[in-house]
Scaffold this motif. Structure first.
Motif, PDB file in Angstrom:
ATOM      1  N   ASN A 100       0.793  -1.166   0.054  1.00 25.04           N
ATOM      2  CA  ASN A 100       0.027  -0.096  -0.017  1.00 25.04           C
ATOM      3  C   ASN A 100       0.820   1.167   0.065  1.00 25.04           C
ATOM      4  O   ASN A 100       0.429   2.209  -0.618  1.00 25.04           O
ATOM      5  CB  ASN A 100      -0.962   0.125   1.240  1.00 25.04           C
ATOM      6  N   SER A 104       0.021   2.909  -3.468  1.00 24.57           N
ATOM      7  CA  SER A 104      -1.045   4.277  -3.369  1.00 24.57           C
ATOM      8  C   SER A 104      -0.431   5.730  -3.681  1.00 24.57           C
ATOM      9  O   SER A 104      -1.041   6.326  -4.684  1.00 24.57           O
ATOM     10  CB  SER A 104      -1.359   4.357  -1.870  1.00 24.57           C
ATOM     11  N   ALA A 116      -6.870   6.297  -5.887  1.00 26.55           N
ATOM     12  CA  ALA A 116      -5.975   5.562  -4.856  1.00 26.55           C
ATOM     13  C   ALA A 116      -7.058   5.208  -3.422  1.00 26.55           C
ATOM     14  O   ALA A 116      -6.860   3.808  -3.410  1.00 26.55           O
ATOM     15  CB  ALA A 116      -4.731   6.180  -4.297  1.00 26.55           C
TER      16      ALA A 116
END
Length: 180
Positions: A100, A104, A116
Motif C-alpha cells: 500500500n 498508493s 487511490a
C-alpha cells in the motif's frame, strides 16, 4: 480518528466475536468497507469531515477484525502450528501495508488521490467476499463435525501443515481412545 475508537472497542468486539462466531468477520469487514467508501467519497469531494467520518467508521471494524481473525486462527490451528499461523497472518498484513505504501502514492500521483482511495475500497470489498467464504467454510466444517458427533463418534478438529483444507476431522472410536 482510526485509533480513538480502538482503545476500547476491541474489548467489546472480543465479546461479540465469542457470541456470534465467524459471522463477525463479515460484520467487521463490512464496517471497514463502509468506512473506506465514505473516506473515498470524502477524498473525491475534498471534504475533511466526510474523510474523518469514514476513518471513524473504518476504525469500528478494523481492529475488531483482527480480534475475529485471531479467534478463527486459534480455533483452526493447534500446537506448534498456532504460532506459525499467527506469524503468517502478521507477515501478510505487514506485506499489505508495504505494498500500500508503495502503490498508493504512485496511483495518487498518476490518477489522483480519490482513485487511490477507491482502489482501497475495491480491495476492502474483496475482504468482505473472503469473509463470506470463510464463514461458509466454517459453517460447513461445523456441520460436518456436528453430524459426526450425532452418529456416535467423538470428533476433534485439527489442522496440520500437511492438510490442504482448512480443517480435517479425526474420528476416534471408543476402542481407540486410549491410543491418543
Amino acid at each position: 480518528f482510526y485509533s480513538i475508537p480502538n482503545v476500547i472497542l476491541p474489548l467489546f468486539g472480543g465479546r461479540f466475536v465469542d457470541r456470534i462466531g465467524p459471522v463477525s468477520c463479515i460484520l467487521f469487514s463490512s464496517l471497514v468497507l463502509i468506512g473506506q467508501i465514505v473516506f473515498s467519497f470524502g477524498a473525491m469531494y475534498k471534504s475533511w469531515p466526510i474523510m474523518l467520518l469514514g476513518r471513524a467508521i473504518y476504525g469500528l471494524g478494523g481492529e475488531n477484525m483482527g480480534v475475529a481473525n485471531s479467534c478463527l486462527i486459534a480455533k483452526w490451528f493447534a500446537g506448534s502450528e498456532l504460532a506459525l499461523s499467527f506469524g503468517v497472518t502478521m507477515s501478510v498484513a505487514r506485506l499489505g501495508s508495504v505494498v500500500n505504501n508503495i502503490v498508493s502514492p504512485k496511483m495518487a500521483n498518476a490518477e489522483g488521490t480519490a482513485s487511490a482511495c477507491w482502489l482501497g475500497a475495491i480491495l476492502n470489498f474483496l475482504s468482505v467476499i473472503m469473509s463470506i467464504y470463510i464463514w461458509m467454510v466454517e459453517k460447513r466444517v461445523s456441520r460436518k463435525i456436528y453430524n459426526q458427533q450425532q452418529s456416535g463418534y467423538s470428533c476433534r478438529t485439527v489442522v496440520t501443515s500437511s492438510n490442504s483444507s482448512l480443517a480435517a476431522s479425526f474420528l476416534e472410536d471408543d476402542n481407540l481412545s486410549g491410543y491418543y
